[in-house]
Scaffold this motif. Structure first.
Motif, PDB file in Angstrom:
ATOM      1  N   UNK A  44       0.920  -1.290  -0.033  1.00 37.65           N
ATOM      2  CA  UNK A  44       0.101  -0.141  -0.117  1.00 37.65           C
ATOM      3  C   UNK A  44       0.686   1.229  -0.001  1.00 37.65           C
ATOM      4  N   UNK A  45       0.771   2.197  -0.911  1.00 37.03           N
ATOM      5  CA  UNK A  45       1.385   3.441  -0.961  1.00 37.03           C
ATOM      6  C   UNK A  45       2.518   3.294  -1.933  1.00 37.03           C
ATOM      7  N   UNK A  46       2.761   2.392  -2.431  1.00 33.88           N
ATOM      8  CA  UNK A  46       4.118   2.118  -3.393  1.00 33.88           C
ATOM      9  C   UNK A  46       3.923   2.879  -4.614  1.00 33.88           C
ATOM     10  N   UNK A  47       2.889   3.102  -5.041  1.00 30.01           N
ATOM     11  CA  UNK A  47       2.732   3.806  -6.367  1.00 30.01           C
ATOM     12  C   UNK A  47       2.011   3.093  -7.393  1.00 30.01           C
ATOM     13  N   UNK A  48       1.404   1.884  -6.980  1.00 31.00           N
ATOM     14  CA  UNK A  48       0.749   1.033  -8.041  1.00 31.00           C
ATOM     15  C   UNK A  48      -0.178   1.654  -8.915  1.00 31.00           C
ATOM     16  N   UNK A  49      -1.241   2.596  -8.350  1.00 34.10           N
ATOM     17  CA  UNK A  49      -2.295   3.362  -8.993  1.00 34.10           C
ATOM     18  C   UNK A  49      -1.638   4.344  -9.810  1.00 34.10           C
ATOM     19  N   UNK A  50      -0.611   5.096  -9.424  1.00 39.54           N
ATOM     20  CA  UNK A  50      -0.088   6.255 -10.277  1.00 39.54           C
ATOM     21  C   UNK A  50       0.426   5.772 -11.622  1.00 39.54           C
ATOM     22  N   UNK A  51       1.234   4.655 -11.467  1.00 46.78           N
ATOM     23  CA  UNK A  51       1.970   3.917 -12.397  1.00 46.78           C
ATOM     24  C   UNK A  51       0.878   3.296 -13.251  1.00 46.78           C
ATOM     25  N   UNK A  52      -0.150   2.807 -12.849  1.00 46.36           N
ATOM     26  CA  UNK A  52      -1.254   2.204 -13.823  1.00 46.36           C
ATOM     27  C   UNK A  52      -1.680   3.338 -14.441  1.00 46.36           C
ATOM     28  N   UNK A  53      -2.045   4.364 -13.998  1.00 45.11           N
ATOM     29  CA  UNK A  53      -2.457   5.655 -14.737  1.00 45.11           C
ATOM     30  C   UNK A  53      -1.471   6.314 -15.435  1.00 45.11           C
ATOM     31  N   UNK A  54      -0.169   6.035 -15.321  1.00 42.43           N
ATOM     32  CA  UNK A  54       0.870   6.794 -16.195  1.00 42.43           C
ATOM     33  C   UNK A  54       1.025   5.793 -17.478  1.00 42.43           C
ATOM     34  N   UNK A  55       0.878   4.708 -17.280  1.00 49.88           N
ATOM     35  CA  UNK A  55       0.681   3.525 -18.269  1.00 49.88           C
ATOM     36  C   UNK A  55      -0.363   3.797 -19.197  1.00 49.88           C
TER      37      UNK A  55
END
Length: 197
Positions: A44-55
């Motif tokens: 949690x908080x590692x950046x998964x959602x942000x990376x997915x959105x960037x992709x």
């Protein structure tokens, strides 16, 4: 043209996530499929959602890509493993077999399943969430990502994002993540691993 620094140039987390997305784009193209599957795991908080959105924003193939976040599937604060199983059964397996997958969003306020969503097997797919990578799900992903980030940074980002709703459940959720890491060894199933500050 503005001379002001970009957000990513002054934010080491954003810079690391943009670099990760830039690395993943050619790996996705190299799959040479019209509907590749990308799996993103991390605590949690590692950046998964942000990376997915960037992709999604820089998706290297023509057409659109589908994004499923396990935060929408976990059935409550004790539901990490159950959410992963729902994603495997309702999203990943049907996609791999060429069938339409159907999953239900978990309504965190009502504590029950809500509306249904379909996943088109002909389209590419990104699935992101804690607990996602294990020996079974890894076989269903073409590009598999593990994000590593320091605990203090992760906690600050997660609590800033989710506020007081998450704070009393942080330790409860962290124990489930620790069990996942110990038993499933997600980093070993990843094709790509990134350190996020």
């Amino acid at each position: 043209m503005s001379s002001a620094p970009s957000r990513s140039s002054s934010d080491p987390v954003a810079t690391a996530l943009e670099a990760a997305a830039a690395t993943l784009a050619p790996a996705i193209t190299a799959i040479a499929a019209s509907n590749p599957v990308v799996l993103i795991d991390g605590r949690s908080g590692a950046g998964k959602t942000s990376l997915a959105r960037a992709l999604v924003a820089r998706w290297p193939l023509s057409g659109r890509v589908q994004l499923v976040a396990l935060d929408s599937l976990y059935p409550g604060w004790d539901g990490l493993a159950a959410g992963v199983e729902l994603a495997r059964e309702q999203v990943l397996v049907p996609h791999a077999r060429g069938f339409v997958g159907v999953w239900q969003r978990w309504d965190w306020d009502a504590g029950e399943p809500a509306e249904a969503h379909a996943v088109d097997p002909s389209l590419p797919l990104i699935v992101e969430g804690s607990g996602l990578l294990n020996g079974v799900t890894a076989k269903l992903g073409d590009v598999r990502v593990w994000l590593e980030s320091p605990a203090l940074s992760r906690r600050q980002r997660a609590l800033t994002r989710d506020g007081e709703a998450f704070r009393p459940h942080w330790d409860q959720w962290a124990k489930q993540e620790e069990r996942h890491i110990a038993s499933d060894r997600p980093a070993q199933h990843a094709t790509h691993a990134f350190a996020i500050p």
